[in-house]
Design a protein around this motif. Structure first.
Motif, mmCIF file in Angstrom:
data_model
loop_
_atom_site.group_PDB
_atom_site.id
_atom_site.type_symbol
_atom_site.label_atom_id
_atom_site.label_comp_id
_atom_site.label_asym_id
_atom_site.label_seq_id
_atom_site.Cartn_x
_atom_site.Cartn_y
_atom_site.Cartn_z
ATOM 1 N N UNK A 291 -49.490 42.583 -2.681
ATOM 2 C CA UNK A 291 -48.856 41.676 -1.745
ATOM 3 C C UNK A 291 -48.920 40.249 -2.273
ATOM 4 N N UNK A 292 -50.116 39.857 -2.690
ATOM 5 C CA UNK A 292 -50.408 38.558 -3.305
ATOM 6 C C UNK A 292 -51.462 38.845 -4.365
ATOM 7 N N UNK A 293 -51.793 37.900 -5.225
ATOM 8 C CA UNK A 293 -52.850 38.170 -6.207
ATOM 9 C C UNK A 293 -54.159 38.590 -5.514
ATOM 10 N N UNK A 294 -54.624 39.783 -5.847
ATOM 11 C CA UNK A 294 -55.873 40.289 -5.282
ATOM 12 C C UNK A 294 -55.745 40.893 -3.902
ATOM 13 N N UNK A 295 -54.531 40.926 -3.330
ATOM 14 C CA UNK A 295 -54.302 41.486 -1.991
ATOM 15 C C UNK A 295 -53.320 42.652 -2.133
ATOM 16 N N UNK A 296 -53.668 43.776 -1.500
ATOM 17 C CA UNK A 296 -52.888 45.008 -1.656
ATOM 18 C C UNK A 296 -52.618 45.646 -0.302
#
Length: 153
Positions: A83-88
């Motif tokens: 979704x974003x860097x480090x977010x899934x």
């Protein structure tokens, strides 16, 4: 066997709360889809982020759904959507039954694991388990056996 108590951090819709763990501890933090603040993850079963990894792009992440459907033990490799860097985001790819999502990750030599029960309304925060190692078969089986009679509501 080292088990970490649930470290579910509630994400505020407008910010991601920093991890309470030490800088050397790699772990997962799980939240409802709204926490990711993105259109891509809006319909996900849940979202998670990595904490304790200085370069989130180097984290190696995988997810499987382990469960019992129609009396048969099953497992599915899940697609994990950034979704974003480090977010899934994890989208529901399993049918009705008793299911847990097993997260496995590494950041350099550090590892993390999680077993997240899921019900018809998404993930079950209070029964999620987080580890400093990939979840073992026994830990996954224990989570499936811990489902309440009739499943989560």
């Amino acid at each position: 066997m080292k088990i970490r108590k649930s470290r579910l951090i509630l994400f505020a819709p407008f910010c991601l709360i920093p991890a309470l763990a030490g800088a050397d501890e790699f772990m997962f933090e799980v939240a409802s889809p709204v926490a990711a603040q993105g259109f891509v993850s809006k319909t996900a079963a849940f979202v998670f982020r990595t904490a304790g990894c200085t370069d989130p792009d180097k984290a190696q992440i995988s997810a499987t759904a382990e469960g019992v459907a129609d009396g048969t033990r099953r497992n599915l490799v899940l697609r994990v959507t950034p979704s974003k860097p480090g977010v899934y985001a994890v989208f529901q790819q399993w049918n009705s039954g008793r299911w847990v999502v097993v997260l496995k990750g590494s950041c350099g030599p550090r590892q993390a694991g999680a077993v997240i029960p899921v019900g018809p309304r998404g993930f079950v925060r209070e029964d999620s388990k987080f580890f400093t190692h990939p979840a073992t078969a026994a830990e996954i089986e224990a989570a499936l056996k811990a489902f309440p009679e009739g499943g989560y509501k």
